[in-house]
Design a protein around this motif. Structure first.
Motif, PDB file in Angstrom:
ATOM      1  N   ASN A   9       5.295   9.237   7.430  1.00 32.44           N
ATOM      2  CA  ASN A   9       5.667   7.936   6.610  1.00 32.44           C
ATOM      3  C   ASN A   9       7.029   7.326   6.840  1.00 32.44           C
ATOM      4  OD1 ASN A   9       2.992   7.440   5.376  1.00 32.44           O
ATOM      5  ND2 ASN A   9       3.292   9.425   4.552  1.00 32.44           N
ATOM      6  N   ARG A  40       1.026   4.130  -3.148  1.00 28.77           N
ATOM      7  CA  ARG A  40       0.699   5.688  -2.637  1.00 28.77           C
ATOM      8  C   ARG A  40       1.837   6.377  -3.088  1.00 28.77           C
ATOM      9  NH1 ARG A  40       2.934   8.787   0.967  1.00 28.77           N
ATOM     10  NH2 ARG A  40       3.990   7.227   1.935  1.00 28.77           N
ATOM     11  N   GLN A  41       2.869   5.947  -2.956  1.00 29.55           N
ATOM     12  CA  GLN A  41       4.146   6.778  -3.430  1.00 29.55           C
ATOM     13  C   GLN A  41       4.408   6.927  -4.810  1.00 29.55           C
ATOM     14  OE1 GLN A  41       7.686   6.794  -0.989  1.00 29.55           O
ATOM     15  NE2 GLN A  41       9.142   7.321  -2.778  1.00 29.55           N
ATOM     16  N   LYS A  48       0.809  -1.189   0.140  1.00 30.18           N
ATOM     17  CA  LYS A  48      -0.049  -0.134   0.095  1.00 30.18           C
ATOM     18  C   LYS A  48       0.898   1.390  -0.078  1.00 30.18           C
ATOM     19  CE  LYS A  48      -4.513  -1.413   1.523  1.00 30.18           C
ATOM     20  NZ  LYS A  48      -4.964  -2.154   2.974  1.00 30.18           N
ATOM     21  N   THR A  49       1.861   1.091   0.761  1.00 29.54           N
ATOM     22  CA  THR A  49       2.970   2.430   0.915  1.00 29.54           C
ATOM     23  C   THR A  49       3.396   2.572  -0.409  1.00 29.54           C
ATOM     24  OG1 THR A  49       3.374   2.045   3.354  1.00 29.54           O
ATOM     25  CG2 THR A  49       4.922   3.392   1.911  1.00 29.54           C
ATOM     26  N   ARG A  53      -8.751  12.738  -3.938  1.00 30.12           N
ATOM     27  CA  ARG A  53      -8.075  11.728  -2.974  1.00 30.12           C
ATOM     28  C   ARG A  53      -6.501  11.479  -2.932  1.00 30.12           C
ATOM     29  NH1 ARG A  53      -9.432   6.687  -3.472  1.00 30.12           N
ATOM     30  NH2 ARG A  53     -10.746   6.969  -5.531  1.00 30.12           N
ATOM     31  N   ALA A  54      -6.036  11.356  -4.109  1.00 28.44           N
ATOM     32  CA  ALA A  54      -4.684  11.068  -4.418  1.00 28.44           C
ATOM     33  C   ALA A  54      -3.967  12.605  -4.302  1.00 28.44           C
ATOM     34  CB  ALA A  54      -4.253  10.441  -5.509  1.00 28.44           C
ATOM     35  N   LYS A  55      -2.626  12.539  -3.773  1.00 26.46           N
ATOM     36  CA  LYS A  55      -1.944  13.814  -3.660  1.00 26.46           C
ATOM     37  C   LYS A  55      -0.924  13.682  -4.931  1.00 26.46           C
ATOM     38  CE  LYS A  55      -1.745  14.620   1.189  1.00 26.46           C
ATOM     39  NZ  LYS A  55      -2.350  13.411   1.778  1.00 26.46           N
ATOM     40  N   SER A  70       2.233   5.983  -7.210  1.00 26.53           N
ATOM     41  CA  SER A  70       1.035   6.779  -7.744  1.00 26.53           C
ATOM     42  C   SER A  70       1.149   8.100  -7.671  1.00 26.53           C
ATOM     43  CB  SER A  70      -0.261   6.202  -7.517  1.00 26.53           C
ATOM     44  OG  SER A  70      -0.611   6.563  -6.380  1.00 26.53           O
ATOM     45  N   GLN A  71       1.265   8.842  -6.391  1.00 23.10           N
ATOM     46  CA  GLN A  71       1.599  10.061  -6.234  1.00 23.10           C
ATOM     47  C   GLN A  71       2.917  10.562  -7.259  1.00 23.10           C
ATOM     48  OE1 GLN A  71       2.330  10.856  -2.030  1.00 23.10           O
ATOM     49  NE2 GLN A  71       0.505  10.397  -1.675  1.00 23.10           N
ATOM     50  N   THR A 113      -3.004  -2.215  -8.477  1.00 21.19           N
ATOM     51  CA  THR A 113      -3.872  -1.347  -8.691  1.00 21.19           C
ATOM     52  C   THR A 113      -3.974  -1.047 -10.163  1.00 21.19           C
ATOM     53  OG1 THR A 113      -4.445   0.869  -8.048  1.00 21.19           O
ATOM     54  CG2 THR A 113      -2.268   0.491  -8.558  1.00 21.19           C
TER      55      THR A 113
END
Ligand code: BYC
Length: 327
Positions: A221, A50-51, A46-47, A118-120, A53-54, A105
């Motif tokens: 994080n 997140r990173q 998940k981390t 939602r995403a940064k 995709s950002q 994903t």
């Protein structure tokens, strides 16, 4: 906030198979790359999503401030170079979306997360490009900051992300040099051109320092990402390296870094610098940046306008697959 995030990750790890977890930790500690089909803790996966995709969103949104100047570049040479640079950024976004997809994903999910807020994506792209000198400042400072952050990511523990970074870093160093060259031309030009270069440095300096993220003692994080070797250096370490490398470049340009507290510190072998306005950073992260709404509007419109191209490509792929199956 810091404790809560760590607690959540500890709880998630506690639910994992201890044997698999120990084997995973040992591989990370031995600097092995983790590959898509390898077992990995859910929180690690998940981390990374997140990173990565950002990071991909930042590349894609990052095409907008410079894309804005393609039609107004001051010469054919500058236009050709800027076109190539913006195209490279589109390519970086695509490698990174592909790297994130290997974690389970989908592109549609990531794009939806961006468009819904939602995403940064990097705060830096929520500032406007007011003059041609901003294109120089982005290449020099923003790509310069990106390289500082991304060179250590070539050794990040997830194989597809690390490999994407190798190529991206090569292209980013060309981007940084083209930005510096624009600044050098302006700084050695007329008084008005030099004033434009200084004005761009004044506006882009502090937002560039914010790109590295919150200070280490307020970075929820970092600790876990460092343990997993996703991040190889902390936000403050990389920020310091950027300041130390960039201040002499500003001096070489004959420009002044807009920080009255900037001072060489012999004992630490680096510059001390003034306080960063973290209130401004968090406001931009919350979506309150000067041109944040405009950026999302442009991305959503591009996605909607391109729907027919995606549909046509899918229909073509389906037809080909059918034809191949028949043959
Ligand atoms: N902007 O715990 P932390 C380029 C968020 S584009 C927005 O330190 P982490 C280019 C952070 O996400 C290159 N948000 O987080 C393209 C977290 O929120 P969530 C872009 C930020 O992930 C076109 C929260 O704050 N580079 O080169 O350990 C033209 C707490 O932070 C920012 C990358 O994306 C920010 N600046 O560390 C020109 C590099 N900073 O997600 C150039 C890859 C922090 O928990 N990313 N946040 O809700 C990274 O290395 C890391 O994600 C960061 C942050 C160092 C940015």
């Amino acid at each position: 906030m810091y404790t809560t995030e760590l607690e959540k990750q500890r709880m998630a790890s506690a639910q994992e198979d201890p044997e698999k977890l120990a084997e995973f930790d040992a591989r990370v500690a031995a600097d092995d790359f983790i590959e898509p089909k390898d077992w990995m803790p859910e929180a690690y996966r998940k981390t990374l999503i997140r990173q990565i995709s950002q990071h991909a969103h930042s590349e894609i949104v990052g095409m907008l401030p410079e894309g804005n100047w393609i039609t107004r570049a001051p010469s054919l040479r500058r236009k050709a170079v800027l076109l190539a640079k913006v195209q490279d950024e589109g390519g970086h976004g695509l490698y990174l979306y592909c790297a994130a997809e290997t974690l389970g994903t989908s592109r549609d999910e990531m794009v939806e997360a961006l468009h819904s807020g939602r995403a940064k994506y990097s705060t830096i792209f929520n500032y406007p490009t007011l003059t041609w000198a901003d294109i120089g400042a982005i290449g020099w400072l923003v790509d310069g900051a990106a390289i500082m952050n991304q060179v250590p990511l070539q050794r990040t523990s997830y194989g597809p992300y690390a490999r994407a970074m190798v190529r991206i870093c090569k292209e980013e160093s060309f981007h940084q040099r083209q930005g510096f060259e624009i600044m050098m031309t302006l700084a050695n030009g007329t008084a008005e051109q030099k004033r434009m270069a200084q004005d761009a440095l004044n506006r882009w300096w502090w937002p560039s320092l914010m790109m590295f993220g919150p200070p280490d003692d307020n970075s929820p994080n970092s600790a876990q990402s460092m343990r997993w070797r996703i991040k190889r250096e902390t936000n403050d370490e990389i920020r310091q390296r950027f300041v130390d490398a960039t201040v002499p470049q500003a001096e070489a340009l004959g420009l002044t870094v807009p920080d009255a507290d900037l001072k060489w510190n012999e004992a630490k072998g680096g510059y001390d610098f003034g306080a960063i306005d973290w209130e401004e950073f968090y406001a931009v992260v919350r979506g309150e940046g000067p041109v944040a709404k405009e950026r999302m509007k442009a991305r959503t419109k591009a996605w909607e306008d391109g729907a027919w191209v995606r549909e046509a490509a899918l229909a073509h792929a389906a037809k080909r697959a059918q034809r191949m199956a028949a043959e």
